[in-house]
Design a protein around this motif. Structure first.
Motif, PDB file in Angstrom:
ATOM      1  N   GLN A 232     -11.551 -48.403  33.912  1.00 62.62           N
ATOM      2  CA  GLN A 232     -12.487 -48.830  32.880  1.00 62.62           C
ATOM      3  C   GLN A 232     -13.878 -48.803  33.510  1.00 62.62           C
ATOM      4  OE1 GLN A 232     -11.527 -52.677  31.241  1.00 62.62           O
ATOM      5  NE2 GLN A 232     -13.320 -52.723  29.899  1.00 62.62           N
ATOM      6  N   GLU A 233     -14.679 -47.813  33.142  1.00 65.81           N
ATOM      7  CA  GLU A 233     -15.892 -47.509  33.893  1.00 65.81           C
ATOM      8  C   GLU A 233     -16.933 -48.616  33.837  1.00 65.81           C
ATOM      9  OE1 GLU A 233     -17.369 -43.744  32.669  1.00 65.81           O
ATOM     10  OE2 GLU A 233     -15.662 -42.617  33.480  1.00 65.81           O
ATOM     11  N   ASP A 234     -16.981 -49.373  32.758  1.00 64.40           N
ATOM     12  CA  ASP A 234     -17.970 -50.453  32.714  1.00 64.40           C
ATOM     13  C   ASP A 234     -17.556 -51.649  33.555  1.00 64.40           C
ATOM     14  OD1 ASP A 234     -15.878 -51.129  31.023  1.00 64.40           O
ATOM     15  OD2 ASP A 234     -17.155 -52.186  29.595  1.00 64.40           O
ATOM     16  N   GLU A 235     -16.337 -51.624  34.101  1.00 62.38           N
ATOM     17  CA  GLU A 235     -15.864 -52.691  34.976  1.00 62.38           C
ATOM     18  C   GLU A 235     -15.708 -52.236  36.423  1.00 62.38           C
ATOM     19  OE1 GLU A 235     -15.304 -55.844  34.437  1.00 62.38           O
ATOM     20  OE2 GLU A 235     -15.456 -55.989  32.256  1.00 62.38           O
ATOM     21  N   LEU A 236     -15.176 -51.027  36.631  1.00 67.59           N
ATOM     22  CA  LEU A 236     -14.838 -50.568  37.966  1.00 67.59           C
ATOM     23  C   LEU A 236     -15.532 -49.250  38.304  1.00 67.59           C
ATOM     24  CD1 LEU A 236     -10.978 -51.239  37.971  1.00 67.59           C
ATOM     25  CD2 LEU A 236     -12.806 -52.752  38.768  1.00 67.59           C
ATOM     26  N   ALA A 237     -16.100 -49.202  39.513  1.00 72.26           N
ATOM     27  CA  ALA A 237     -16.721 -47.969  40.003  1.00 72.26           C
ATOM     28  C   ALA A 237     -15.731 -47.131  40.799  1.00 72.26           C
ATOM     29  CB  ALA A 237     -17.927 -48.309  40.873  1.00 72.26           C
ATOM     30  N   ASP A 238     -14.726 -47.766  41.397  1.00 72.61           N
ATOM     31  CA  ASP A 238     -13.745 -47.054  42.209  1.00 72.61           C
ATOM     32  C   ASP A 238     -12.539 -47.948  42.406  1.00 72.61           C
ATOM     33  OD1 ASP A 238     -12.709 -44.953  43.734  1.00 72.61           O
ATOM     34  OD2 ASP A 238     -13.530 -45.755  45.599  1.00 72.61           O
ATOM     35  N   ALA A 239     -11.403 -47.339  42.708  1.00 70.62           N
ATOM     36  CA  ALA A 239     -10.189 -48.089  43.025  1.00 70.62           C
ATOM     37  C   ALA A 239      -9.230 -47.163  43.748  1.00 70.62           C
ATOM     38  CB  ALA A 239      -9.532 -48.664  41.769  1.00 70.62           C
ATOM     39  N   GLY A 240      -8.343 -47.754  44.553  1.00 77.97           N
ATOM     40  CA  GLY A 240      -7.360 -46.950  45.265  1.00 77.97           C
ATOM     41  C   GLY A 240      -6.324 -47.811  45.947  1.00 77.97           C
ATOM     42  N   TRP A 241      -5.262 -47.139  46.441  1.00 80.62           N
ATOM     43  CA  TRP A 241      -4.180 -47.810  47.149  1.00 80.62           C
ATOM     44  C   TRP A 241      -4.443 -47.738  48.644  1.00 80.62           C
ATOM     45  CZ3 TRP A 241      -1.056 -50.438  44.031  1.00 80.62           C
ATOM     46  CH2 TRP A 241      -0.915 -50.013  42.691  1.00 80.62           C
ATOM     47  N   PHE A 242      -4.365 -48.887  49.326  1.00 78.98           N
ATOM     48  CA  PHE A 242      -4.730 -48.942  50.738  1.00 78.98           C
ATOM     49  C   PHE A 242      -3.608 -49.546  51.564  1.00 78.98           C
ATOM     50  CE2 PHE A 242      -8.686 -48.854  48.421  1.00 78.98           C
ATOM     51  CZ  PHE A 242      -9.466 -47.975  49.163  1.00 78.98           C
ATOM     52  N   LEU A 243      -3.523 -49.063  52.817  1.00 83.19           N
ATOM     53  CA  LEU A 243      -2.606 -49.633  53.786  1.00 83.19           C
ATOM     54  C   LEU A 243      -3.262 -50.814  54.499  1.00 83.19           C
ATOM     55  CD1 LEU A 243      -1.352 -46.332  55.446  1.00 83.19           C
ATOM     56  CD2 LEU A 243       0.095 -47.928  54.148  1.00 83.19           C
ATOM     57  N   PRO A 244      -2.469 -51.827  54.892  1.00 79.70           N
ATOM     58  CA  PRO A 244      -3.033 -52.886  55.725  1.00 79.70           C
ATOM     59  C   PRO A 244      -3.624 -52.292  57.004  1.00 79.70           C
ATOM     60  CG  PRO A 244      -0.877 -53.525  54.918  1.00 79.70           C
ATOM     61  CD  PRO A 244      -1.051 -52.082  54.548  1.00 79.70           C
ATOM     62  N   GLY A 245      -4.805 -52.751  57.368  1.00 75.47           N
ATOM     63  CA  GLY A 245      -5.458 -52.232  58.565  1.00 75.47           C
ATOM     64  C   GLY A 245      -6.231 -50.958  58.347  1.00 75.47           C
ATOM     65  N   SER A 246      -6.195 -50.402  57.131  1.00 73.15           N
ATOM     66  CA  SER A 246      -6.923 -49.171  56.828  1.00 73.15           C
ATOM     67  C   SER A 246      -7.521 -49.300  55.434  1.00 73.15           C
ATOM     68  CB  SER A 246      -5.992 -47.959  56.903  1.00 73.15           C
ATOM     69  OG  SER A 246      -6.698 -46.773  56.580  1.00 73.15           O
ATOM     70  N   ARG A 247      -8.545 -50.106  55.342  1.00 65.75           N
ATOM     71  CA  ARG A 247      -9.134 -50.419  54.040  1.00 65.75           C
ATOM     72  C   ARG A 247     -10.638 -50.587  54.175  1.00 65.75           C
ATOM     73  NH1 ARG A 247     -10.595 -55.384  55.176  1.00 65.75           N
ATOM     74  NH2 ARG A 247      -9.193 -56.997  55.969  1.00 65.75           N
ATOM     75  N   VAL A 250     -13.721 -56.072  52.526  1.00 64.30           N
ATOM     76  CA  VAL A 250     -13.263 -56.938  51.436  1.00 64.30           C
ATOM     77  C   VAL A 250     -13.923 -58.309  51.592  1.00 64.30           C
ATOM     78  CG1 VAL A 250     -11.063 -55.719  51.248  1.00 64.30           C
ATOM     79  CG2 VAL A 250     -11.241 -57.751  52.718  1.00 64.30           C
ATOM     80  N   PRO A 251     -13.849 -59.153  50.568  1.00 62.86           N
ATOM     81  CA  PRO A 251     -14.444 -60.493  50.683  1.00 62.86           C
ATOM     82  C   PRO A 251     -13.818 -61.299  51.818  1.00 62.86           C
ATOM     83  CG  PRO A 251     -13.984 -59.957  48.392  1.00 62.86           C
ATOM     84  CD  PRO A 251     -13.333 -58.888  49.207  1.00 62.86           C
ATOM     85  N   PRO A 252     -14.548 -62.255  52.357  1.00 56.62           N
ATOM     86  CA  PRO A 252     -14.039 -63.054  53.480  1.00 56.62           C
ATOM     87  C   PRO A 252     -12.954 -64.031  53.042  1.00 56.62           C
ATOM     88  CG  PRO A 252     -16.133 -63.925  52.743  1.00 56.62           C
ATOM     89  CD  PRO A 252     -15.918 -62.660  51.967  1.00 56.62           C
ATOM     90  N   LEU A 260      -6.019 -63.834  49.310  1.00 55.11           N
ATOM     91  CA  LEU A 260      -4.906 -63.111  48.687  1.00 55.11           C
ATOM     92  C   LEU A 260      -4.679 -61.767  49.374  1.00 55.11           C
ATOM     93  CD1 LEU A 260      -5.620 -63.792  44.903  1.00 55.11           C
ATOM     94  CD2 LEU A 260      -3.669 -64.659  46.206  1.00 55.11           C
ATOM     95  N   ILE A 261      -5.758 -61.065  49.692  1.00 49.30           N
ATOM     96  CA  ILE A 261      -5.631 -59.779  50.387  1.00 49.30           C
ATOM     97  C   ILE A 261      -4.993 -59.977  51.751  1.00 49.30           C
ATOM     98  CG2 ILE A 261      -6.966 -57.916  51.465  1.00 49.30           C
ATOM     99  CD1 ILE A 261      -8.973 -58.269  49.090  1.00 49.30           C
ATOM    100  N   ARG A 262      -5.456 -60.962  52.497  1.00 48.70           N
ATOM    101  CA  ARG A 262      -4.886 -61.241  53.818  1.00 48.70           C
ATOM    102  C   ARG A 262      -3.400 -61.566  53.714  1.00 48.70           C
ATOM    103  NH1 ARG A 262      -6.390 -66.916  55.564  1.00 48.70           N
ATOM    104  NH2 ARG A 262      -4.819 -67.225  53.941  1.00 48.70           N
ATOM    105  N   ASP A 263      -3.029 -62.421  52.749  1.00 49.34           N
ATOM    106  CA  ASP A 263      -1.627 -62.813  52.618  1.00 49.34           C
ATOM    107  C   ASP A 263      -0.750 -61.638  52.203  1.00 49.34           C
ATOM    108  OD1 ASP A 263      -2.426 -65.337  53.298  1.00 49.34           O
ATOM    109  OD2 ASP A 263      -2.296 -66.169  51.274  1.00 49.34           O
TER     110      ASP A 263
END
Length: 275
Positions: A232-247, A250-252, A260-263
């Motif tokens: 949805q372009e008015d909400e997101l500029a980009d998105a993708g699937w990432f591996l832990p340690g290769s991203r 992200v927010p602290p 949530l990302i860390r967990d």
């Protein structure tokens, strides 16, 4: 004055501040911060503001704490820390106190007049509420429930970049709960609207107040169930699937999205199949 905020306790009183009480001073969208802490002594607030413009927050080490707004004209730019920077950059920030302070001040500003009759309101004598004596109704601080979710697809997880926020962080899919929705239904709808994906196994993880201006964020994990990424372009500029340690950045961990990302990374690294 250096004042530890480790012993901050939320609370409420209708009394006006007195000499020796502590103040969280806001200015614009930021915090007017002393050099050696986050709280000012009442007598140190610039401009000698009317004590009617103070709202009770609770106490620190037994000393009453209030929140007020200092006009930007009285504050040098270097003394003001934007709230978003405080919560996302400064490691020792008293996040709960700042979040409460901004939300309580927003409520105080928004409900000085009754939303039904337009008459002036005063403080409720027993609760944190503005009271309209004409209508005999209270106006409580507003909370806007929101959901935020990490979506897992095998050993990867989804990160997205907002088209509205200028920071270079990638974060998570999030949105407001609509009337009549459960939290889980809101998660599924927001994900479908913003990414085109279907999800399953939606599980609640944690919550966090988010004072922009008065959200309550409910965090979830979910599994990918199908579909292709259609943003949805008015909400997101980009998105993708990432591996832990290769991203990307992200927010602290001071934010619910960072935690949530860390967990999720810990769970994927541990090889767990279920959420």
């Amino acid at each position: 004055m250096a004042t530890s905020t480790n012993q901050w306790s939320p609370g409420w009183t209708t009394k006006a501040p007195e000499q020796g009480d502590l103040v969280l001073a806001l200015s614009g969208s930021g915090v007017f911060k002393p050099e050696d802490g986050w709280l000012h002594a009442l007598e140190a607030i610039p401009g000698n503001p009317d004590t009617a413009g103070f709202v009770s927050l609770g106490s620190v080490n037994g000393r009453p704490v209030f929140v007020t707004q200092v006009p930007e004209s009285l504050v040098a730019d270097r003394d003001v820390v934007p709230l978003r920077d405080a919560l996302m950059v400064i490691s020792d920030v008293p996040a709960a106190m700042l979040s409460t302070g901004f939300q309580v001040w927003q409520w105080f500003q928004d409900h000085q007049y009754c939303g039904r009759c337009g008459g002036g309101t005063g403080f409720h004598p027993r609760e944190r509420a503005r009271w309209c004596s004409n209508c005999s109704i209270p106006w409580y601080p507003r909370l806007a429930p929101c959901v935020i979710v990490v979506i897992r697809k095998q050993n990867r997880y989804l990160l997205a970049k907002s088209s509205r926020v200028k920071r270079h962080f990638y974060s998570l899919i999030a949105g407001f709960v609509e009337p009549g929705e459960s939290l889980e239904a809101a998660v599924a709808r927001e994900v479908k609207e913003e990414t085109g994906l279907d999800i399953t196994n939606i599980q609640y993880q944690a919550s966090e107040p988010w004072p922009f201006p008065h959200q309550l964020m409910a965090g979830f994990f979910a599994d990918y169930a199908g579909g292709e990424l259609v943003l949805q372009e008015d909400e997101l500029a980009d998105a993708g699937w990432f591996l832990p340690g290769s991203r990307p950045p992200v927010p602290p961990d001071t934010t619910i999205s960072g935690r949530l990302i860390r967990d999720m990374e810990i769970r994927i690294a541990g090889g767990g199949r279920g959420l």
